[in-house]
Design a protein around this motif. Structure first.
Motif, short mmCIF file in Angstrom:
data_model
loop_
_atom_site.label_atom_id
_atom_site.label_comp_id
_atom_site.label_asym_id
_atom_site.label_seq_id
_atom_site.Cartn_x
_atom_site.Cartn_y
_atom_site.Cartn_z
N VAL A 37 0.82 -1.22 -0.10
CA VAL A 37 0.04 0.07 -0.06
C VAL A 37 0.89 1.27 0.02
N PHE A 38 2.00 1.30 0.47
CA PHE A 38 2.78 2.52 0.64
C PHE A 38 3.26 2.95 -0.70
N LYS A 39 2.91 2.03 -1.86
CA LYS A 39 3.38 2.54 -3.11
C LYS A 39 2.04 3.02 -3.95
N VAL A 40 1.11 2.87 -3.27
CA VAL A 40 -0.08 3.04 -3.90
C VAL A 40 -0.87 4.37 -3.53
N ARG A 41 -1.03 5.38 -4.76
CA ARG A 41 -1.61 6.75 -4.61
C ARG A 41 -3.19 6.47 -4.38
N GLU A 42 -3.79 5.58 -5.10
CA GLU A 42 -5.43 5.56 -5.18
C GLU A 42 -5.61 4.43 -6.09
N VAL A 43 -6.83 4.12 -5.75
CA VAL A 43 -7.45 3.15 -6.72
C VAL A 43 -8.68 3.59 -7.31
N ILE A 44 -8.71 3.55 -8.77
CA ILE A 44 -9.78 4.32 -9.49
C ILE A 44 -10.46 3.21 -10.26
N THR A 45 -11.65 3.40 -10.67
CA THR A 45 -12.29 2.60 -11.81
C THR A 45 -11.56 2.79 -12.97
N VAL A 46 -11.73 1.89 -14.14
CA VAL A 46 -11.07 1.89 -15.36
C VAL A 46 -11.47 3.22 -15.97
N PRO A 47 -10.46 4.12 -16.22
CA PRO A 47 -10.73 5.73 -16.88
C PRO A 47 -10.72 5.39 -18.43
N GLN A 48 -11.02 6.50 -18.95
CA GLN A 48 -10.72 6.56 -20.53
C GLN A 48 -9.16 6.42 -21.05
N LEU A 49 -9.06 5.42 -21.67
CA LEU A 49 -7.65 5.13 -22.05
C LEU A 49 -7.50 5.42 -23.45
N ASN A 50 -6.41 6.18 -23.78
CA ASN A 50 -5.95 6.77 -25.35
C ASN A 50 -4.79 5.81 -25.50
N GLN A 51 -4.90 5.28 -26.63
CA GLN A 51 -3.99 4.34 -27.44
C GLN A 51 -2.70 5.00 -27.64
N MET A 52 -1.56 4.40 -27.73
CA MET A 52 -0.23 5.02 -28.15
C MET A 52 0.23 4.04 -29.28
N PRO A 53 -0.03 4.34 -30.57
CA PRO A 53 0.52 3.27 -31.56
C PRO A 53 2.27 3.33 -31.31
N GLY A 54 2.60 2.04 -31.69
CA GLY A 54 3.78 1.66 -31.30
C GLY A 54 4.23 1.66 -29.98
N SER A 55 3.41 1.57 -28.98
CA SER A 55 4.07 1.48 -27.67
C SER A 55 4.11 0.04 -27.46
N HIS A 56 4.82 0.00 -26.17
CA HIS A 56 5.04 -1.62 -25.47
C HIS A 56 3.83 -2.19 -25.51
N SER A 57 3.75 -3.59 -25.85
CA SER A 57 2.61 -4.55 -25.74
C SER A 57 1.87 -4.45 -24.57
N ASN A 58 2.68 -4.35 -23.44
CA ASN A 58 1.93 -4.40 -22.06
C ASN A 58 1.52 -3.14 -21.60
N LEU A 59 1.48 -2.08 -22.28
CA LEU A 59 0.86 -0.87 -22.20
C LEU A 59 -0.46 -0.70 -22.82
N CYS A 60 -1.39 -0.54 -22.13
CA CYS A 60 -2.78 -0.55 -22.70
C CYS A 60 -3.37 0.84 -23.04
N GLY A 61 -2.34 2.03 -22.76
CA GLY A 61 -2.92 3.15 -23.02
C GLY A 61 -2.46 4.21 -21.84
N VAL A 62 -2.79 5.46 -22.33
CA VAL A 62 -2.44 6.71 -21.27
C VAL A 62 -3.92 7.27 -20.88
N THR A 63 -3.77 7.69 -19.58
CA THR A 63 -5.06 8.25 -19.04
C THR A 63 -4.44 9.76 -18.33
#
Length: 317
Positions: A37-63
């Motif tokens: 928990v010490f490293k956790v700022r917050e827990v949120i519901t899944v927000p709108q994610l913007n895709q990043m073409p060419g990004s690493h396969s483990n990245l599902c987007g930015v918000t």
């Protein structure tokens, strides 16, 4: 959901007590996973994610998080769990590691437990060298004891962000570097990725790096040297230790070292992925000499060189 997290002030009270809080969650499998928990700022519901073409396969987007764009990592995919058709992530854990903020896409949040580092054990060796666990523990879930797997986030991040271990030329002190040849440094960290980062940086200075996976093992090694009549400061120039480790954390390790007159003056740098203004107070509380936020090769070298200058000065060199 963020209200389930206690305040930073409350969590800092655990410092030096060899205790931690774990937030437990699911990733669409029978396993229960956790983060500190010490490293956790917050827990949120899944927000709108913007895709990043060419990004690493483990990245599902930015918000957008509190006015800043942050990457969101598919944690299930990052630790290579098999795909499950009925798995639908519904939460994002916002964390701060290594001076950066990122989100981890997860499933159901279970709860938060307060436990002791003595109850946190290293993962079994049978999981192989490519596992993504840094520790395991057992907790009561619905009145039944369940195994909880603590994820090695530093390993997850290292596969997305390349860590450069090169040292800036202007940082190097040739005279001190010559004096460091053959000297030994103790590096204590439960993450093999973090240990490798420090080791690959420091060996460039000609030092020998001794590694331990947790604070208890490190303390046993130090006490064994002392029991043999060895001067600890002759054995090693200094110790770099992580804050959070199974069995004994870096805070308790430091307190134990300071409490033993045979090693009380050992120079100790806390090398941690924890960020935040409260860290300096934590370091002072347990008696560390320096705080280093991961991962900064130049700063690692600067601290080691500063310590070596002190050694050279005290010996009249």
């Amino acid at each position: 959901m963020s209200t389930i997290l206690s305040s930073v002030d409350q969590r800092t009270k655990l410092v030096g007590e060899n205790r931690l809080e774990l937030i437990m969650f699911k990733l669409g499998s029978r396993h229960t996973f956790a983060l500190n928990v010490f490293k956790v700022r917050e827990v949120i519901t899944v927000p709108q994610l913007n895709q990043m073409p060419g990004s690493h396969s483990n990245l599902c987007g930015v918000t957008n998080y509190r006015g800043k764009s942050i990457p969101v990592i598919d944690l299930r995919q990052a630790i290579r769990l098999n795909n499950t058709e009925d798995y639908e992530p519904n939460n994002v854990i916002i964390t701060e590691y290594n001076r950066s903020v990122q989100g981890f896409l997860i499933g159901q949040i279970m709860n938060i437990v307060n436990t002791s580092w003595t109850d946190i054990q290293p993962p079994p060796t049978t999981v192989g060298k490519n596992h993504y666990l840094t520790a395991i523990t057992k907790v009561k879930i619905d009145k039944q004891e369940a195994l909880v797997e603590i994820i090695d986030v530093e390993k997850v991040l290292s596969e997305i962000v390349h860590y450069d271990t090169s040292i800036s030329e202007e940082v190097l002190d040739k005279e001190v570097q010559a004096a460091l040849q053959g000297k030994k440094v103790l590096v204590v960290d439960d993450s093999s990725t973090a240990r490798a980062q420090v080791r690959d940086t420091l060996v460039q200075l000609g030092v020998e790096v001794i590694e331990e996976k947790n604070g208890l093992n490190a303390l046993k090694r130090l006490k064994a040297w002392a029991d043999e009549g060895k001067d600890i400061e002759d054995e090693i120039v200094m110790m770099f230790t992580d804050a959070e480790m199974p069995e004994m954390d870096g805070y308790r390790l430091t307190a134990e070292v300071r409490d033993d007159p045979r090693m009380a003056h050992l120079f100790i740098a806390l090398n941690t992925s924890l960020s935040g203004s409260f860290n300096e107070a934590m370091v002072k509380k347990v008696g560390c000499d320096r705080l280093i936020s991961k991962f900064q090769p130049d700063l690692l070298v600067e601290v080691l060189q500063e310590r070596m200058r002190e050694v050279m000065s005290s010996s009249g060199k």
